[in-house]
Design an enzyme around this catalytic site. Sequence first.
Site, PDB file in Angstrom:
ATOM      1  N   TYR A  76       0.834  -1.201   0.000  1.00  0.00           N
ATOM      2  CA  TYR A  76       0.000   0.000   0.000  1.00  0.00           C
ATOM      3  C   TYR A  76       0.868   1.250   0.000  1.00  0.00           C
ATOM      4  O   TYR A  76       0.542   2.245  -0.637  1.00  0.00           O
ATOM      5  CB  TYR A  76      -0.933   0.018   1.225  1.00  0.00           C
ATOM      6  CG  TYR A  76      -1.997   1.088   1.110  1.00  0.00           C
ATOM      7  CD1 TYR A  76      -3.237   0.801   0.542  1.00  0.00           C
ATOM      8  CD2 TYR A  76      -1.741   2.402   1.509  1.00  0.00           C
ATOM      9  CE1 TYR A  76      -4.195   1.780   0.387  1.00  0.00           C
ATOM     10  CE2 TYR A  76      -2.689   3.390   1.359  1.00  0.00           C
ATOM     11  CZ  TYR A  76      -3.918   3.082   0.798  1.00  0.00           C
ATOM     12  OH  TYR A  76      -4.869   4.051   0.628  1.00  0.00           O
TER      13      TYR A  76
ATOM     14  N   PHE B 132      -8.020  21.407 -24.280  1.00  0.00           N
ATOM     15  CA  PHE B 132      -8.263  19.975 -24.356  1.00  0.00           C
ATOM     16  C   PHE B 132      -9.434  19.686 -23.434  1.00  0.00           C
ATOM     17  O   PHE B 132      -9.580  20.300 -22.384  1.00  0.00           O
ATOM     18  CB  PHE B 132      -7.043  19.113 -24.008  1.00  0.00           C
ATOM     19  CG  PHE B 132      -7.363  17.660 -24.189  1.00  0.00           C
ATOM     20  CD1 PHE B 132      -7.524  17.136 -25.460  1.00  0.00           C
ATOM     21  CD2 PHE B 132      -7.597  16.839 -23.109  1.00  0.00           C
ATOM     22  CE1 PHE B 132      -7.916  15.821 -25.652  1.00  0.00           C
ATOM     23  CE2 PHE B 132      -7.992  15.511 -23.289  1.00  0.00           C
ATOM     24  CZ  PHE B 132      -8.142  15.002 -24.573  1.00  0.00           C
ATOM     25  N   THR B 133     -10.267  18.736 -23.823  1.00  0.00           N
ATOM     26  CA  THR B 133     -11.554  18.475 -23.162  1.00  0.00           C
ATOM     27  C   THR B 133     -11.448  18.340 -21.641  1.00  0.00           C
ATOM     28  O   THR B 133     -12.039  19.129 -20.895  1.00  0.00           O
ATOM     29  CB  THR B 133     -12.176  17.202 -23.762  1.00  0.00           C
ATOM     30  OG1 THR B 133     -11.213  16.140 -23.679  1.00  0.00           O
ATOM     31  CG2 THR B 133     -12.547  17.417 -25.229  1.00  0.00           C
TER      32      THR B 133
ATOM     33  N   ARG C  61     -13.771  15.097 -33.439  1.00  0.00           N
ATOM     34  CA  ARG C  61     -13.068  16.167 -32.725  1.00  0.00           C
ATOM     35  C   ARG C  61     -13.535  17.488 -33.328  1.00  0.00           C
ATOM     36  O   ARG C  61     -12.816  18.163 -34.032  1.00  0.00           O
ATOM     37  CB  ARG C  61     -11.546  16.025 -32.837  1.00  0.00           C
ATOM     38  CG  ARG C  61     -10.954  14.799 -32.189  1.00  0.00           C
ATOM     39  CD  ARG C  61     -10.590  14.885 -30.731  1.00  0.00           C
ATOM     40  NE  ARG C  61     -11.654  14.822 -29.780  1.00  0.00           N
ATOM     41  CZ  ARG C  61     -11.474  14.475 -28.493  1.00  0.00           C
ATOM     42  NH1 ARG C  61     -10.283  14.125 -28.051  1.00  0.00           N
ATOM     43  NH2 ARG C  61     -12.481  14.477 -27.648  1.00  0.00           N
TER      44      ARG C  61
ATOM     45  N   ASP D 233       1.378  20.256 -20.321  1.00  0.00           N
ATOM     46  CA  ASP D 233       0.641  19.008 -20.532  1.00  0.00           C
ATOM     47  C   ASP D 233       1.568  18.189 -21.428  1.00  0.00           C
ATOM     48  O   ASP D 233       1.615  18.385 -22.644  1.00  0.00           O
ATOM     49  CB  ASP D 233      -0.709  19.276 -21.211  1.00  0.00           C
ATOM     50  CG  ASP D 233      -1.448  17.967 -21.510  1.00  0.00           C
ATOM     51  OD1 ASP D 233      -0.816  16.899 -21.423  1.00  0.00           O
ATOM     52  OD2 ASP D 233      -2.640  18.028 -21.847  1.00  0.00           O
TER      53      ASP D 233
ATOM     54  N   PHE E 102     -19.090  14.426 -25.604  1.00  0.00           N
ATOM     55  CA  PHE E 102     -18.719  13.581 -26.742  1.00  0.00           C
ATOM     56  C   PHE E 102     -18.623  12.104 -26.364  1.00  0.00           C
ATOM     57  O   PHE E 102     -18.803  11.229 -27.204  1.00  0.00           O
ATOM     58  CB  PHE E 102     -17.399  14.053 -27.370  1.00  0.00           C
ATOM     59  CG  PHE E 102     -16.238  14.024 -26.401  1.00  0.00           C
ATOM     60  CD1 PHE E 102     -16.029  15.074 -25.534  1.00  0.00           C
ATOM     61  CD2 PHE E 102     -15.371  12.952 -26.356  1.00  0.00           C
ATOM     62  CE1 PHE E 102     -14.969  15.051 -24.630  1.00  0.00           C
ATOM     63  CE2 PHE E 102     -14.311  12.913 -25.467  1.00  0.00           C
ATOM     64  CZ  PHE E 102     -14.121  13.967 -24.588  1.00  0.00           C
TER      65      PHE E 102
ATOM     66  N   LYS F 218      -0.263   7.496 -23.385  1.00  0.00           N
ATOM     67  CA  LYS F 218       0.105   7.817 -24.775  1.00  0.00           C
ATOM     68  C   LYS F 218       1.587   7.487 -24.978  1.00  0.00           C
ATOM     69  O   LYS F 218       1.932   6.338 -25.177  1.00  0.00           O
ATOM     70  CB  LYS F 218      -0.186   9.289 -25.072  1.00  0.00           C
ATOM     71  CG  LYS F 218      -1.679   9.606 -25.253  1.00  0.00           C
ATOM     72  CD  LYS F 218      -2.401   9.807 -23.961  1.00  0.00           C
ATOM     73  CE  LYS F 218      -3.804  10.359 -24.138  1.00  0.00           C
ATOM     74  NZ  LYS F 218      -4.543  10.405 -22.867  1.00  0.00           N
TER      75      LYS F 218
HETATM   76  O1  PLI Z   1      -7.012  10.258 -20.732  1.00  0.00           O
HETATM   77  P1  PLI Z   1      -6.160  10.747 -19.632  1.00  0.00           P
HETATM   78  O2  PLI Z   1      -6.943  11.125 -18.433  1.00  0.00           O
HETATM   79  O3  PLI Z   1      -5.044   9.802 -19.286  1.00  0.00           O
HETATM   80  O4  PLI Z   1      -5.392  12.043 -20.169  1.00  0.00           O
HETATM   81  C1  PLI Z   1      -6.060  13.235 -20.410  1.00  0.00           C
HETATM   82  C2  PLI Z   1      -5.398  14.003 -21.509  1.00  0.00           C
HETATM   83  C3  PLI Z   1      -4.735  15.148 -21.225  1.00  0.00           C
HETATM   84  N1  PLI Z   1      -4.139  15.880 -22.213  1.00  0.00           N
HETATM   85  C4  PLI Z   1      -4.161  15.503 -23.495  1.00  0.00           C
HETATM   86  C5  PLI Z   1      -3.496  16.338 -24.501  1.00  0.00           C
HETATM   87  C6  PLI Z   1      -4.793  14.339 -23.846  1.00  0.00           C
HETATM   88  O5  PLI Z   1      -4.787  13.968 -25.122  1.00  0.00           O
HETATM   89  C7  PLI Z   1      -5.464  13.549 -22.857  1.00  0.00           C
HETATM   90  C8  PLI Z   1      -6.220  12.418 -23.182  1.00  0.00           C
HETATM   91  N2  PLI Z   1      -6.494  12.129 -24.438  1.00  0.00           N
HETATM   92  C9  PLI Z   1      -7.278  11.189 -24.913  1.00  0.00           C
HETATM   93  C10 PLI Z   1      -8.046  10.244 -24.060  1.00  0.00           C
HETATM   94  C11 PLI Z   1      -7.399  11.103 -26.355  1.00  0.00           C
HETATM   95  O6  PLI Z   1      -8.101  10.216 -26.865  1.00  0.00           O
HETATM   96  O7  PLI Z   1      -6.766  11.926 -27.034  1.00  0.00           O
END
Ligand code: PLI
Length: 458
Positions: free
Chosen positions: A73, A125-126, A383, A216, A450, A259
């Site tokens: 933990y 970004f969303t 998008r 970011d 979305f 990513k």
């Molecule tokens: O999906 P998360 O919570 O691990 O990350 C959020 C996030 C933050 N910044 C940017 C630039 C992103 O592209 C992002 C997540 N993007 C997704 C899920 C996408 O499909 O692009």
Amino acid sequence: MPKRSWAEPFKIKMVELLKMTTPKQRKDAIKKAGYNTFLLKSEDVYIDLLTDSGTSAMSDRQWAGMMLGDEAYAGSKNFYTLEKAVKKYYGFKYMIPTHQGRGAENLLSQIMIKQGDIVPGNMYFTTTRLHQEMAGGTFYDVIIDEAHDSTNPHPFKGNIDLNKLDDLVKKFGAEKIPYVCVATTVNMAGGQPVSMENLKALRAYTHKHGIKVMLDMTRIAENAYFIKEREAGYSRRSIASIVKEICDQTDGATFSGKKDALVNIGGFLALNDEKKYEEASNLVVVFEGLHTYGGLAGRDMEAMAIGIEESVDENHIRARIGQVIYLGEALLDLNIPIVTPIGGHGIFIDAKKFLPHLEQLQFPAQALAAEIYEDSGVRTMERGIVSAGRNAKTGDHYYPELELVRLTIPRRVYTQAHMDVIAESVERVYKKRHKITGLEMVYEPTYLRFFQAKFKKL
Ligand code: PLI
């Protein structure tokens, strides 16, 4: 010079079989999903280009790392391995793991933003904007105008316009701006990079005004690749050293490990300020878990640490972006209107140009994504106006200049033959574009619509 092509710097050790569907099955599936590709069952998808987030293939080293999970933990060994990787590759002093990027965005927004604050950024970004708003801030777009033009050839369409930023400082005062949020390869602009020159100019400007810069850094290695390819003085530099230099221009960062870092789950918040780190490491306990795991299993932290190292490998990044460019060039050869220059993580079709007979409120990108799925089982993502959502204060739709369908390429998952099949599908849909009708939104959720909105055909 004779040509030297890129090729995948790996061989395939295990495969996942795909289900093939019939046109009738796909027609029914997308209708049932309310013409929202997020609501399709993954098993009904042939080639999944919904996102590059958490969908990449881990290496054998990462899988081996999973077996080293120390599932304690508190104070897991893997936390220290991850902390070491973050210091080595990114140079930040403090790191708090989170379950994914938005967990870090929540923490950052809560510790930095006060009610009434202004948060400038290079395009929204969303999830990032929503967390800023939920913390009481208002997002302002300060990206250069070229970013809103799908075919403007500017090599760094992710750049911040310092005049736009200066206007905000003059209008609201620097004390109202806790930080500028700068993203590497701007997702909503089509994966467009920011230049080192721009980052340095931003650093100098914000330093003068006592404003912090928060990164970011979700697709930082991909941004570094474009700097190496396009910016004077960087062609002989390693991707790793460029990544580090980007981080050096900032005070902290949010990171979605899903990513660049080639993991299926994970993220972190990185900070240099000790006091802010203390605040965040206390707050993380409320939302994610103890500050030494932040919602992740030990094995996830180990895999992310290894993925960070693999993400800056020169051959990896060349092949990763090489594949995106391969698909983009195939579509350009077919005269498909896409965002150019081709970005880092996917191809973005310009739905306004593809379907000029549809109004933006008929959701052209949403309709096109549904149509591509119906044609071939290739799943893409809207998008455009649906993703942009509504203004939190007025309740009006945002009408983004860019109305795009994103064909996002997961890392190390698909082959060049898959890319050919995708291009052929888009071509077939293009040929019958005049027959494609718009959509009407019949269900709209409150947050990040979305993901879960439903539509019917007009
Ligand atoms: O999906 P998360 O919570 O691990 O990350 C959020 C996030 C933050 N910044 C940017 C630039 C992103 O592209 C992002 C997540 N993007 C997704 C899920 C996408 O499909 O692009």
